[in-house]
Design a protein around this motif. Structure first.
Motif, PDB file in Angstrom:
ATOM      1  N   TYR A   1      53.923  47.327  78.882  1.00 16.56           N
ATOM      2  CA  TYR A   1      52.958  46.547  78.093  1.00 16.56           C
ATOM      3  C   TYR A   1      52.369  47.422  76.984  1.00 16.56           C
ATOM      4  O   TYR A   1      52.271  46.994  75.830  1.00 16.56           O
ATOM      5  CB  TYR A   1      51.853  46.016  79.007  1.00 16.56           C
ATOM      6  CG  TYR A   1      50.745  45.316  78.266  1.00 16.56           C
ATOM      7  CD1 TYR A   1      50.892  43.992  77.858  1.00 16.56           C
ATOM      8  CD2 TYR A   1      49.565  45.972  77.957  1.00 16.56           C
ATOM      9  CE1 TYR A   1      49.869  43.354  77.157  1.00 16.56           C
ATOM     10  CE2 TYR A   1      48.547  45.346  77.264  1.00 16.56           C
ATOM     11  CZ  TYR A   1      48.705  44.030  76.867  1.00 16.56           C
ATOM     12  OH  TYR A   1      47.706  43.408  76.171  1.00 16.56           O
ATOM     13  N   ALA A   2      51.991  48.659  77.369  1.00 18.06           N
ATOM     14  CA  ALA A   2      51.423  49.574  76.366  1.00 18.06           C
ATOM     15  C   ALA A   2      52.428  49.826  75.249  1.00 18.06           C
ATOM     16  O   ALA A   2      52.072  49.850  74.066  1.00 18.06           O
ATOM     17  CB  ALA A   2      51.019  50.887  77.027  1.00 18.06           C
TER      18      ALA A   2
ATOM     19  N   LEU B   1      53.349  40.298  75.166  1.00 18.24           N
ATOM     20  CA  LEU B   1      53.711  39.583  76.399  1.00 18.24           C
ATOM     21  C   LEU B   1      54.995  38.777  76.207  1.00 18.24           C
ATOM     22  O   LEU B   1      55.825  38.692  77.110  1.00 18.24           O
ATOM     23  CB  LEU B   1      52.560  38.670  76.843  1.00 18.24           C
ATOM     24  CG  LEU B   1      51.355  39.411  77.455  1.00 18.24           C
ATOM     25  CD1 LEU B   1      50.187  38.454  77.670  1.00 18.24           C
ATOM     26  CD2 LEU B   1      51.727  40.085  78.769  1.00 18.24           C
ATOM     27  N   ASP B   2      55.165  38.184  75.022  1.00 24.78           N
ATOM     28  CA  ASP B   2      56.403  37.449  74.743  1.00 24.78           C
ATOM     29  C   ASP B   2      57.616  38.389  74.777  1.00 24.78           C
ATOM     30  O   ASP B   2      58.651  38.077  75.358  1.00 24.78           O
ATOM     31  CB  ASP B   2      56.324  36.763  73.374  1.00 24.78           C
ATOM     32  CG  ASP B   2      55.431  35.527  73.408  1.00 24.78           C
ATOM     33  OD1 ASP B   2      55.083  35.088  74.527  1.00 24.78           O
ATOM     34  OD2 ASP B   2      55.076  35.014  72.335  1.00 24.78           O
TER      35      ASP B   2
ATOM     36  N   VAL C   1      52.661  46.635  73.052  1.00 28.02           N
ATOM     37  CA  VAL C   1      51.483  46.491  72.177  1.00 28.02           C
ATOM     38  C   VAL C   1      51.559  47.526  71.049  1.00 28.02           C
ATOM     39  O   VAL C   1      51.235  47.240  69.897  1.00 28.02           O
ATOM     40  CB  VAL C   1      50.172  46.663  72.978  1.00 28.02           C
ATOM     41  CG1 VAL C   1      48.971  46.752  72.046  1.00 28.02           C
ATOM     42  CG2 VAL C   1      49.983  45.498  73.930  1.00 28.02           C
ATOM     43  N   GLY C   2      52.030  48.715  71.403  1.00 23.01           N
ATOM     44  CA  GLY C   2      52.164  49.757  70.390  1.00 23.01           C
ATOM     45  C   GLY C   2      53.140  49.372  69.292  1.00 23.01           C
ATOM     46  O   GLY C   2      52.931  49.671  68.121  1.00 23.01           O
TER      47      GLY C   2
ATOM     48  N   ILE D   1      45.548  52.125  75.731  1.00 22.41           N
ATOM     49  CA  ILE D   1      45.649  50.692  75.481  1.00 22.41           C
ATOM     50  C   ILE D   1      45.191  49.975  76.746  1.00 22.41           C
ATOM     51  O   ILE D   1      45.649  50.293  77.847  1.00 22.41           O
ATOM     52  CB  ILE D   1      47.094  50.308  75.114  1.00 22.41           C
ATOM     53  CG1 ILE D   1      47.422  50.925  73.755  1.00 22.41           C
ATOM     54  CG2 ILE D   1      47.283  48.800  75.097  1.00 22.41           C
ATOM     55  CD1 ILE D   1      48.848  50.851  73.352  1.00 22.41           C
ATOM     56  N   ARG D   2      44.300  49.054  76.558  1.00 20.18           N
ATOM     57  CA  ARG D   2      43.737  48.339  77.703  1.00 20.18           C
ATOM     58  C   ARG D   2      44.833  47.528  78.389  1.00 20.18           C
ATOM     59  O   ARG D   2      45.511  46.733  77.755  1.00 20.18           O
ATOM     60  CB  ARG D   2      42.651  47.397  77.237  1.00 20.18           C
ATOM     61  CG  ARG D   2      41.836  46.765  78.358  1.00 20.18           C
ATOM     62  CD  ARG D   2      40.939  45.676  77.824  1.00 20.18           C
ATOM     63  NE  ARG D   2      39.946  46.188  76.884  1.00 20.18           N
ATOM     64  CZ  ARG D   2      38.796  46.764  77.241  1.00 20.18           C
ATOM     65  NH1 ARG D   2      38.498  46.879  78.513  1.00 20.18           N
ATOM     66  NH2 ARG D   2      37.955  47.208  76.327  1.00 20.18           N
TER      67      ARG D   2
ATOM     68  N   ARG E   1      48.482  41.454  71.727  1.00 18.15           N
ATOM     69  CA  ARG E   1      48.752  41.125  73.128  1.00 18.15           C
ATOM     70  C   ARG E   1      49.761  39.984  73.274  1.00 18.15           C
ATOM     71  O   ARG E   1      50.662  40.047  74.109  1.00 18.15           O
ATOM     72  CB  ARG E   1      47.406  40.753  73.768  1.00 18.15           C
ATOM     73  CG  ARG E   1      47.425  40.351  75.198  1.00 18.15           C
ATOM     74  CD  ARG E   1      45.981  40.062  75.623  1.00 18.15           C
ATOM     75  NE  ARG E   1      45.909  39.695  77.012  1.00 18.15           N
ATOM     76  CZ  ARG E   1      45.988  38.443  77.447  1.00 18.15           C
ATOM     77  NH1 ARG E   1      46.157  37.464  76.602  1.00 18.15           N
ATOM     78  NH2 ARG E   1      45.896  38.188  78.732  1.00 18.15           N
ATOM     79  N   GLU E   2      49.604  38.950  72.451  1.00 18.32           N
ATOM     80  CA  GLU E   2      50.457  37.767  72.598  1.00 18.32           C
ATOM     81  C   GLU E   2      51.922  38.110  72.332  1.00 18.32           C
ATOM     82  O   GLU E   2      52.798  37.768  73.126  1.00 18.32           O
ATOM     83  CB  GLU E   2      49.999  36.655  71.653  1.00 18.32           C
ATOM     84  CG  GLU E   2      48.689  35.990  72.049  1.00 18.32           C
ATOM     85  CD  GLU E   2      47.480  36.883  71.829  1.00 18.32           C
ATOM     86  OE1 GLU E   2      47.539  37.755  70.928  1.00 18.32           O
ATOM     87  OE2 GLU E   2      46.493  36.742  72.571  1.00 18.32           O
ATOM     88  N   ASP E   3      52.181  38.782  71.217  1.00 23.19           N
ATOM     89  CA  ASP E   3      53.553  39.175  70.894  1.00 23.19           C
ATOM     90  C   ASP E   3      54.103  40.123  71.955  1.00 23.19           C
ATOM     91  O   ASP E   3      55.284  40.058  72.316  1.00 23.19           O
ATOM     92  CB  ASP E   3      53.617  39.853  69.517  1.00 23.19           C
ATOM     93  CG  ASP E   3      53.542  38.838  68.387  1.00 23.19           C
ATOM     94  OD1 ASP E   3      53.691  37.634  68.667  1.00 23.19           O
ATOM     95  OD2 ASP E   3      53.327  39.252  67.233  1.00 23.19           O
TER      96      ASP E   3
ATOM     97  N   ARG F   1      50.908  31.330  81.987  1.00 21.61           N
ATOM     98  CA  ARG F   1      50.217  32.602  82.199  1.00 21.61           C
ATOM     99  C   ARG F   1      48.868  32.319  82.802  1.00 21.61           C
ATOM    100  O   ARG F   1      48.105  33.076  83.106  1.00 21.61           O
ATOM    101  CB  ARG F   1      50.046  33.335  80.871  1.00 21.61           C
ATOM    102  CG  ARG F   1      51.327  34.014  80.436  1.00 21.61           C
ATOM    103  CD  ARG F   1      51.084  34.748  79.162  1.00 21.61           C
ATOM    104  NE  ARG F   1      52.341  35.048  78.552  1.00 21.61           N
ATOM    105  CZ  ARG F   1      52.603  34.917  77.271  1.00 21.61           C
ATOM    106  NH1 ARG F   1      51.690  34.475  76.447  1.00 21.61           N
ATOM    107  NH2 ARG F   1      53.779  35.213  76.792  1.00 21.61           N
TER     108      ARG F   1
ATOM    109  N   ASP G   1      41.278  46.020  72.578  1.00 20.23           N
ATOM    110  CA  ASP G   1      42.459  46.399  73.348  1.00 20.23           C
ATOM    111  C   ASP G   1      42.550  47.906  73.562  1.00 20.23           C
ATOM    112  O   ASP G   1      43.479  48.392  74.185  1.00 20.23           O
ATOM    113  CB  ASP G   1      43.730  45.909  72.641  1.00 20.23           C
ATOM    114  CG  ASP G   1      43.877  44.411  72.777  1.00 20.23           C
ATOM    115  OD1 ASP G   1      43.299  43.854  73.729  1.00 20.23           O
ATOM    116  OD2 ASP G   1      44.544  43.803  71.931  1.00 20.23           O
TER     117      ASP G   1
END
Lengths: 158, 212
Positions: free
Chosen positions: B37-38, B51-52, B41-42, A68-69, B47-49, A158, B104
């Motif tokens: 983060y990974a 980070l929240d 996202v998984g 994942i980036r 990405r947005e959800d 951000r 991503d």
């Protein structure tokens, strides 16, 4: 090293169901030499498990190299700034509310005890204090609501 | 496995946070942002959800850090907070996570420069990723920990708070489920089935999302 409760029984050939979790450990190189021997012995006599192992091997190869980036350093830095502000503000709000409640409680106590003060003045002060509390709670409620639904405000930070 | 100096640095940061120094929390955030983060996202698929959820989880972790035991590792403790935040979000939305955009997902290392292979690889990776997005949260989680983050079984066990035997049986079930999903999408021979892909693109419940 795997747990005893996961090890197949030693009497007789291990049934496929018992071997299946071990196949994962075998494929990933995560079992000890004793278990490796057990898996090899089972695979030698079980074409179905051999085929299944091959299919899993292909699956592992399929995902190899996929990552994942991760966001760049600038995103992490901005994330930390936003988080730090949130943590600090949270602490600030707790202190403000605790202090305000303490002052109001003490003020109410003094107000009730104050000799020679007219009832109208007491009612006026109490009303102003109650109004302040209502406004404070209203602002808090609105801030919480906005924080939950307004993603844009976070994006700015951000 | 964390180096001794990193562990000492983390321990110092945790003690400072427990004494109320919020700035010290930065060490922990930066040290664990990548895997966290990974993981997010998984779970959530975008990405947005992610980070929240990370912001909520780190905030909660900071507020609860007074209860953190010094003899434990920070990341497994934090991961459980993050996991709960992600699952809460999934429950709130009552929907499957969107597939992550192929933007991503990137190769861990550059392969040989061959445009035709690259095109195939991108399409296949997109299909694999979409299939992962349709797994149950438990299965998706263990696939991501093993395949995408490359954790050893012992680390997965510690992170999830489960025995290593359970790691193996859950991984078996997850890989089995993923294989079945891929067979539907790509066919048994592994070649992409245009019909299945089109269907996925149009069906959000299958994690379908238009891929540029």
């Amino acid at each position: 090293m795997m747990r005893d409760d996961m090890k197949p029984r030693s009497d007789g050939p291990a049934p496929c169901e018992e071997m299946k979790p071990l196949l994962m450990g075998y494929l990933d190189g995560e079992i000890d030499s004793g278990d490796i021997e057990r898996v090899r012995a089972h695979l030698a006599g079980c074409a179905a498990c051999r085929a299944e192992l091959e299919a899993f091997r292909r699956l592992v190869q399929e995902t190899e190299g996929m990552r994942i980036r991760e966001p760049g350093d600038d995103v992490v830095a901005a994330f930390w700034r936003s988080l730090y502000n949130q943590i600090e503000r949270g602490t600030g709000w707790v202190l403000v509310i605790a202090g305000a409640l303490l002052v109001l409680a003490y003020g109410a106590y003094e107000l009730v005890r104050a000799p020679g003060m007219s009832v109208i003045l007491k009612v006026g002060i109490a009303s102003a204090a109650a109004g302040f509390v209502i406004l404070l709670l209203s602002v808090l409620r609105e801030r919480l609501k906005v924080a939950r639904v307004d993603r844009y405000s976070k994006e700015i930070e951000r | 496995m964390m180096a001794a100096t990193e562990k000492e640095q983390e321990d110092r940061a945790i003690r400072a946070c427990q004494e109320g120094q919020a700035a010290a929390f930065e060490v922990l955030v930066r040290a664990h942002f990548g895997p966290a983060y990974a993981a997010a996202v998984g779970f959530l698929g975008n990405r947005e959800d992610a980070l929240d959820a990370l912001q909520e989880a780190f905030t909660k972790a900071y507020r609860a850090i007074a209860r953190f035991h010094a003899d434990c590792d920070f990341y497994p403790w934090f991961y459980r907070i993050l996991r709960n935040k992600c699952l809460d979000r999934l429950r709130r939305k009552r929907r499957r996570p969107r597939s992550v955009s192929i933007d991503d997902v990137q190769p861990a290392a550059e392969g040989p420069f061959d445009p035709s292979q690259l095109a195939e690889a991108s399409e296949r990776k997109a299909a694999v990723w979409r299939a992962i997005g349709t797994l149950s949260p438990d299965h998706r989680e263990i696939i991501l920990l093993r395949h995408f983050q490359g954790l050893a079984y012992a680390d997965i066990a510690r992170t999830l708070g489960i025995p290593q035997g359970t790691v193996m049986s859950r991984l078996y079930a997850a890989r089995q489920a993923l294989r079945r999903k891929l067979e539907i999408t790509l066919g048994r021979d592994g070649t992409a089935s245009p019909g299945a892909q089109d269907q996925e693109r149009l069906n959000p419940a299958m994690g379908g999302e238009a891929i540029p």
